[in-house]
Design a protein around this motif. Structure first.
Motif, PDB file in Angstrom:
ATOM      1  N   TRP A  49     -60.285  83.265  -1.792  1.00 41.38           N
ATOM      2  CA  TRP A  49     -59.176  83.639  -2.700  1.00 41.38           C
ATOM      3  C   TRP A  49     -58.797  85.086  -2.326  1.00 41.38           C
ATOM      4  CZ3 TRP A  49     -57.248  80.608  -6.422  1.00 41.38           C
ATOM      5  CH2 TRP A  49     -57.847  79.477  -6.846  1.00 41.38           C
ATOM      6  N   PHE A  50     -57.644  85.168  -2.313  1.00 40.98           N
ATOM      7  CA  PHE A  50     -56.923  86.378  -2.210  1.00 40.98           C
ATOM      8  C   PHE A  50     -56.159  86.736  -3.499  1.00 40.98           C
ATOM      9  CE2 PHE A  50     -57.494  87.753   2.290  1.00 40.98           C
ATOM     10  CZ  PHE A  50     -58.121  86.192   2.951  1.00 40.98           C
ATOM     11  N   ARG A  51     -55.544  87.745  -3.333  1.00 39.37           N
ATOM     12  CA  ARG A  51     -54.690  88.101  -4.811  1.00 39.37           C
ATOM     13  C   ARG A  51     -53.899  89.482  -4.161  1.00 39.37           C
ATOM     14  NH1 ARG A  51     -59.124  91.364  -8.893  1.00 39.37           N
ATOM     15  NH2 ARG A  51     -59.457  93.131  -7.903  1.00 39.37           N
ATOM     16  N   GLN A  52     -52.702  89.466  -4.916  1.00 45.31           N
ATOM     17  CA  GLN A  52     -51.671  90.460  -4.807  1.00 45.31           C
ATOM     18  C   GLN A  52     -50.906  90.841  -5.888  1.00 45.31           C
ATOM     19  OE1 GLN A  52     -48.455  89.217  -2.075  1.00 45.31           O
ATOM     20  NE2 GLN A  52     -47.952  91.411  -1.514  1.00 45.31           N
ATOM     21  N   GLU A 112     -54.936  91.233  -1.122  1.00 47.21           N
ATOM     22  CA  GLU A 112     -56.132  91.734  -0.698  1.00 47.21           C
ATOM     23  C   GLU A 112     -57.195  90.551  -0.829  1.00 47.21           C
ATOM     24  OE1 GLU A 112     -57.457  94.733  -3.087  1.00 47.21           O
ATOM     25  OE2 GLU A 112     -57.483  93.538  -5.028  1.00 47.21           O
ATOM     26  N   PHE A 113     -58.555  90.468  -0.219  1.00 44.37           N
ATOM     27  CA  PHE A 113     -59.487  89.486  -0.129  1.00 44.37           C
ATOM     28  C   PHE A 113     -60.173  89.719  -1.351  1.00 44.37           C
ATOM     29  CE2 PHE A 113     -62.675  86.901   1.029  1.00 44.37           C
ATOM     30  CZ  PHE A 113     -63.976  87.519   0.740  1.00 44.37           C
ATOM     31  N   VAL A 114     -60.541  88.310  -1.997  1.00 42.56           N
ATOM     32  CA  VAL A 114     -61.360  88.416  -3.290  1.00 42.56           C
ATOM     33  C   VAL A 114     -62.857  87.993  -3.035  1.00 42.56           C
ATOM     34  CG1 VAL A 114     -61.471  87.665  -5.733  1.00 42.56           C
ATOM     35  CG2 VAL A 114     -59.243  88.532  -4.660  1.00 42.56           C
ATOM     36  N   ALA A 115     -62.660  86.614  -2.497  1.00 41.21           N
ATOM     37  CA  ALA A 115     -63.955  85.987  -2.307  1.00 41.21           C
ATOM     38  C   ALA A 115     -63.886  84.942  -1.213  1.00 41.21           C
ATOM     39  CB  ALA A 115     -64.504  85.551  -3.724  1.00 41.21           C
ATOM     40  N   GLY A 116     -64.950  84.519  -0.531  1.00 41.51           N
ATOM     41  CA  GLY A 116     -64.745  83.624   0.259  1.00 41.51           C
ATOM     42  C   GLY A 116     -66.361  82.684   0.399  1.00 41.51           C
TER      43      GLY A 116
END
Length: 120
Positions: free
Chosen positions: A34-37, A44-48
């Protein structure tokens, strides 16, 4: 070809919780993330999470508040978000990659995103 469709975004008050889902087709053997903007900011990266869920990785900004998981039988990746803050407001994107890499510029596949708004 991997297709990703996010859902679950919405409006929530600060301190609340929400769960995002990412339905995938063809993504069972991919690392998923998951990424977010946020408005006016870069993605930006959130979780993988790895294909078998053996490896999980979080951005420092969400560690302890967000939990990523996947159910390969349902072809779905989840992001459980707790203790939400106004600064979590962003469009959240699901992404997939064959490699264990988490670059906003380098993922193999992207969903179209789902909007989360956290009110103060």
């Amino acid at each position: 070809q991997v297709q990703l469709v996010e859902s679950g975004g919405g409006l929530v008050q600060a301190g609340g919780s929400l769960r995002l889902s990412c339905a995938t087709s063809g993504g069972t053997f991919y690392n998923m993330g998951w990424f977010r903007q946020a408005p006016g900011k870069e993605r930006e990266f959130v979780a993988g999470i790895s294909s078998t869920s053996a490896r999980i990785y979080y951005a420092d900004s969400v560690k302890g508040r967000f939990t990523i998981s996947r159910d390969n039988a349902k072809n779905t990746v989840y992001l459980q978000m707790n203790s939400l803050k106004p600064e979590d407001t962003a469009v959240y994107y699901c992404a997939a990659d064959r490699e264990w890499r988490w670059s906003a510029d380098g993922m193999d596949y992207w969903g179209k995103g789902t909007l989360l708004t956290v009110s103060s």
